[in-house]
Motif scaffolding. Structure first.
Motif, short mmCIF file in Angstrom:
data_model
loop_
_atom_site.label_atom_id
_atom_site.label_comp_id
_atom_site.label_asym_id
_atom_site.label_seq_id
_atom_site.Cartn_x
_atom_site.Cartn_y
_atom_site.Cartn_z
N ALA A 193 0.93 -1.32 -0.08
CA ALA A 193 -0.11 -0.04 -0.04
C ALA A 193 0.89 1.30 0.00
O ALA A 193 1.90 1.38 0.84
CB ALA A 193 -0.80 0.05 1.21
N GLN A 194 0.52 2.15 -0.97
CA GLN A 194 1.33 3.35 -0.85
C GLN A 194 0.45 4.74 -1.29
O GLN A 194 -0.76 4.29 -1.50
CB GLN A 194 2.30 3.32 -2.33
N THR A 195 0.75 5.65 -0.90
CA THR A 195 0.12 6.99 -0.99
C THR A 195 0.60 7.71 -2.38
O THR A 195 1.59 8.03 -2.28
CB THR A 195 0.06 7.94 0.24
N LEU A 196 -0.41 8.01 -3.32
CA LEU A 196 -0.03 8.57 -4.50
C LEU A 196 -0.57 10.18 -4.04
O LEU A 196 -1.79 10.15 -3.97
CB LEU A 196 -0.84 8.17 -5.80
N ILE A 197 0.30 11.18 -4.38
CA ILE A 197 -0.08 12.58 -4.35
C ILE A 197 -0.18 13.13 -5.39
O ILE A 197 0.76 12.96 -6.16
CB ILE A 197 1.10 13.28 -3.41
N ILE A 198 -1.24 13.87 -5.60
CA ILE A 198 -1.32 14.76 -6.99
C ILE A 198 -1.58 16.34 -6.43
O ILE A 198 -2.34 16.42 -5.67
CB ILE A 198 -2.57 14.27 -7.66
N SER A 199 -0.35 17.08 -6.96
CA SER A 199 -0.46 18.28 -6.62
C SER A 199 -0.32 19.21 -7.60
O SER A 199 0.30 19.05 -8.70
CB SER A 199 0.25 18.75 -5.49
N PHE A 200 -1.07 20.49 -7.44
CA PHE A 200 -0.62 21.41 -8.76
C PHE A 200 -1.11 22.79 -8.05
O PHE A 200 -2.06 22.85 -7.30
CB PHE A 200 -1.61 21.10 -9.98
N LEU A 201 -0.34 23.87 -8.62
CA LEU A 201 -0.72 25.23 -8.00
C LEU A 201 -2.17 25.72 -8.19
O LEU A 201 -2.61 25.13 -9.25
CB LEU A 201 0.11 26.22 -9.21
N SER A 202 -2.48 26.39 -7.16
CA SER A 202 -3.80 26.81 -7.11
C SER A 202 -5.07 25.53 -7.00
O SER A 202 -6.25 26.05 -7.51
CB SER A 202 -4.10 27.87 -7.94
N PHE A 203 -4.67 24.45 -6.97
CA PHE A 203 -5.66 23.21 -6.61
C PHE A 203 -5.42 22.50 -5.49
O PHE A 203 -4.35 22.65 -5.06
CB PHE A 203 -5.38 22.26 -7.84
#
Lengths: 209, 717
Positions: free
Chosen positions: B65-75
């Protein structure tokens, strides 16, 4: 005994592999940056920062990319969100390395970007802060060439604004060059070492007759 | 051998272990692909950025089990925790961050002045540099829509409400005497130095449940969290001089300032219509101490003023004039703390205390009053997510007021009252999306002096119509205690009540802002009394009522002309009320139907000068003519004033400032005073209430010395 040696060796190996990943990742990020894939580079620096924990250097570069990116855009929303992001990254860098001249210089650059973006709103408010940050950086590392160069550039900007001669700060630029030339290779890998190339831009004013 | 096998096995584990591909696509809520989002497994080096189609793909050696992080400016950053093998062909939607730029703003009724708020209509610098404001913190707000020009008073009259209907707060705590004392028909000023504040919220209606006991408006001032540098400042002005100093050490900082004001030399040179015996003189000092804790910030503010003046007031019924002397001593302390409690809880708390003493002598009669007021507040805020926050708060007010009137001819007369007000409030702030937000709250208060409790609901919502425009509406009930000059004689009264209905349209585009707000306001249980002024033998009723309706328009443009910033405000006001000693429902003297302000600031770079001009216009104000039977039926001529100021930056540390109010010398008339008795022809004669002088000039020199010596290098060149 044998087991112990095995464990120690393995731990060292594990660490070496970690270092190797770090070096590989950082080198890759610099390659992306060089190839103008700035957002990918910033993303990678941020990923490294997240994986490394307690290392301010990847945060420093991620923030630097966002700050520099604002120089080439006029889109207000993008500038503000990038600078806000950069501030968060700088804050992270500060939690892992307090009183770091390099981070202070970067923070001064960040605030300068705000001033450049909206001089009438941020000029009066942030000028004193920028000055204070350069002073702090120089107090920590009087020989830091980036602090000397960027502080001189900032002073030239305000001298021009006040109708004074910006060339008064050219000796500071000369001093920066001297320290750039004499700077030792950093012992910590990827420790900020950049800036010599920026001298030409700053020196332009000095070479005008 | 065993050792080597283990080693190889482990190296394999690290380097050659079967790789899993993680892939997917990232889109926003409108299914538009996002380019450049950062996608990675938390705590690892494995990750990638999305391409033009929003897709990403990378290999990982991680398992389980792993955590996938999705990030983007102003979201908002999103995460998925799952078995690595399941993390392929994902479809991920990012929600826009409602805290980022471009989100809908809950702004019905509110004007912000600060540089970080998107709804900001004024910058802190605007407040100091607006011509006509003369450095008065309140002056600049009088150029905003919803306010009426009442130049002979100087306080804020908002949307048909009188000046007592506005409360002022510093760091969330009430200021009990925000204005310096002044004689009848002479303008007052705010007590505070404008340079102590970093941001301001001016609500002209429909404000948060956190604030109460104000029928019309609240003005929220926030002091600077951390001064940028150590410095010493001097101010030399033709009417006074002052100085200040800021020190920083460790996590602490301290700012102090003092100002001495004396109008005598000025009034010796410039003729006044007022017969001053002792012109206004005051000494004031302020200090702010700040301490930064790991998770919080403590601020302690203290202000002290002593002022006195004496004059002979013109009065049509008293040919020789009325002698009036006043001395005022005011002490105000305010300490606040705000900090994080962890787990997304935060706290704001504080206490304020004011001690105000007036010694007044009117024609040989001595009137002394003392007011002690105390305010304590505790507010907790829980942030469930970026989109859902709740406030809970409680506050306590204690007020004791005592007045003694003594005259050689009769015995001293004493009147006083004590009030404890306890209030609780809660408010939820909900963003349904970046486009739609609402805030709803409720406030309950108990006033011991009236033995009365009341509950007031507040709600406001905002919807973004397009990229640059939004609509918002607000509703609220507001209660207020009767004024001090009534409560000291009579406490068998009801609190007055106002209800606000507000609809707002806002357009913002790159340095331009247009704002239009329509409102309707009802007033109930206003205080009426049977005599001209509230007296110990008056009869008092809570039977007054009224309404106010209007339209406020604001346009600001910082872009169209280089180096010029200007704003235009227009307010239309239709109001009538029956209160105080009114014979019938009528438009009060302070309410002009039309108010217009045009403010312009031009920065001329090669002159190093900021030139500012303000033009104020107000249509005629109602006054009562006893020669006619109608009540408050006549109108004065309209009000006009053109103010100019010029700030010359001699160097970064030295500023020369010149300002002149009403440069065209318009003879403005605010009201008329009629004689009590008719003359031989049966007519009541009158005298106009006019400006104390047609123009007012200020010449000032401001000098800042940074303790940081290099900062002055420019001067030494």
């Amino acid at each position: 005994m044998k087991t112990l040696i095995t464990i120690i060796t393995l731990l060292c190996l594990q660490f070496a592999i970690g270092q190797q990943n770090y070096n590989k990742g950082m080198s890759k990020a610099f390659e992306l940056w060089k190839a103008q894939q700035t957002d990918e580079a910033a993303n990678l620096f941020e990923r490294i920062a997240g994986a490394e924990k307690e290392n301010w250097i990847p945060f420093y570069y991620a923030a630097q990319i966002h700050i520099i990116s604002t120089y080439n855009t006029k889109e207000g929303k993008e500038i503000e969100s990038r600078l806000a992001k950069a501030q968060n990254l700088v804050n992270e860098a500060k939690t892992f390395s307090d009183n770091n001249a390099e981070v202070l210089v970067l923070e001064a650059m960040l605030n300068t970007a705000y001033v450049a973006y909206k001089p009438n709103v941020y000029g009066m408010k942030l000028s004193a802060k920028v000055e204070e940050l350069y002073q702090q950086a120089k107090a920590l590392e009087p020989n830091n060439p980036r602090a000397i160069l960027y502080h001189a550039e900032w002073k030239m900007g305000s001298a021009r604004f006040w109708g004074k001669d910006p060339k008064a700060f050219c000796p500071e630029v000369e001093k920066a060059i001297l320290y750039f030339e004499n700077a030792e290779e950093p012992k910590v890998p990827f420790y900020p070492h950049w800036g010599m190339k920026q001298v030409t831009r700053v020196q332009k004013i000095c070479n005008q007759s | 051998m065993k050792f080597i096998t283990t080693l190889i096995l482990l190296m394999n584990l690290n380097l050659i272990w079967a790789q899993t591909t993680i892939s997917g696509v990232v889109m926003d809520e409108a299914n538009t692909p996002i380019l450049g989002a950062n996608v990675y497994l938390d705590g690892t080096y494995d990750g990638g950025s999305t391409d033009d189609n929003g897709t990403f793909e990378f290999e990982t050696t991680e398992t389980g089990a792993q955590t996938l992080i999705i990030s983007f400016l102003s979201f908002e950053t999103s995460s998925i925790t799952d078995e690595v093998s399941h993390l392929s062909n994902l479809s991920i939607k990012l929600k826009e961050d409602v805290n980022s730029l471009g989100s809908v703003i809950l702004n019905a009724g509110t004007f912000s002045a600060g540089d970080n708020s998107e709804a900001a209509v004024l910058t802190p610098l605007d407040i100091v540099t607006t011509a006509g404001a003369a450095g008065d913190y309140i002056g600049a707000f009088q150029t905003l829509p919803g306010t009426s020009t009442v130049a002979e008073d100087g306080r804020l009259f908002v949307r048909g409400g009188d000046a007592n209907e506005t409360n002022i707060y510093i760091d969330g705590l009430q200021v009990f005497q925000p204005f310096t004392p002044a004689a009848n028909n002479l303008p007052t000023r705010g007590r505070f130095s404008p340079f102590l504040f970093k941001g301001t919220n001016f609500s002209t209606g429909g404000y948060s449940a956190e604030y109460g006991n104000a029928l019309s408006s609240v003005l929220l001032l926030n002091t600077i969290d951390e001064p940028d540098e150590e410095k010493t400042e001097f101010q030399f002005i033709n009417v006074g001089l002052g100085g200040g100093n800021t020190q920083k050490w460790g996590d602490n900082s301290l700012s102090i300032n003092a100002f001495y004001l004396n109008l005598k030399p000025y009034q010796n040179i410039v003729d006044q219509r007022v017969d001053w015996i002792k012109p206004y003189e005051s000494i004031s000092g302020e200090s702010v101490y700040r301490h930064q804790f790991n998770n919080g910030l403590l601020k302690v503010y203290g202000g002290f003023t002593y002022a006195d003046f004496e004059l002979n007031q013109q009065d049509i019924n008293v040919p020789q004039g009325i002698n009036f002397y006043l001395k005022n001593r005011n002490l105000y302390l305010n300490s606040s703390y705000r900090g994080d409690l962890g787990n997304d809880w935060s706290v704001s708390t504080g206490v304020s205390f004011a001690n105000d003493n007036n010694g007044i002598r009117i024609e040989g009669m001595d009137v002394n009053n003392a007011d002690n007021s105390f305010h304590a507040k505790l507010k907790l805020k829980k942030r469930y997510s970026n989109r859902f926050k709740i406030n809970y708060g409680a506050e306590q007010y204690l007020t004791h007021y005592k007045e003694t009137a003594a005259n050689p001819d009769f015995e001293a007369f004493e009147s006083q009252y004590t009030n404890n007000t306890t209030a609780v409030f809660t408010e939820a702030n909900i963003f349904l999306s970046k486009k739609f937000a609402f805030q709803t709250g409720i406030r309950g208060a108990y006033h011991s002096v009236l033995e009365d409790y009341n509950i007031s609901p507040r709600v406001s919502l905002a919807y973004k119509i397009s990229e640059n425009s939004q609509m918002s509406v607000a509703y609220g009930d507001f209660y207020q205690l009767p004024d001090q000059n009534v409560l000291q004689y009579e406490t068998e009264l009801e609190p007055s009540k106002a209800s606000h209905y507000i609809a707002n349209y806002l357009y913002q585009n790159n340095g331009r802002m247009f704002r239009a707000e329509a409102y309707y306001k009802t007033y109930q249980d206003l205080i009426k009394y049977s005599t001209e002024m509230p007296q110990f033998d008056s009869e008092y009723y809570s039977s007054g009522e009224g309404y106010a309706a209007g339209l406020d328009v604001f346009w600001r443009d910082d872009k169209s002309i280089p180096n010029l910033e200007y704003w235009i405000t227009y307010s239309y006001l239709d109001t009538e009320r029956d209160y105080q000693n009114f014979e019938t429902r009528a438009t009060p003297n302070f309410a002009a139907a039309h108010n217009l302000s045009v403010v312009g600031k031009y920065f001329k770079e090669d002159w190093k000068s900021l030139i500012s001009a303000t033009y104020n216009f107000a249509s005629g104000r109602p006054y009562d003519n006893p020669n006619t039977s109608a009540f408050l039926a006549e109108k004065t001529k309209s009000y006009n004033s053109l103010n100019l100021s010029w700030a010359y930056l001699i160097s970064p540390q030295k500023i020369l400032y010149l300002s002149a109010s009403n440069v065209l010398g318009a003879d403005n008339i605010f009201n008329y005073q009629y004689s009590n008795t008719p003359d031989m022809n049966g007519q009541f004669s009158r005298s106009a209430i006019r400006q104390p002088a047609d123009r007012f000039f200020i010449i000032g020199f401001f000098w800042t010395i940074s303790d940081n010596k290099n900062d002055n290098q420019l001067d030494n060149l």
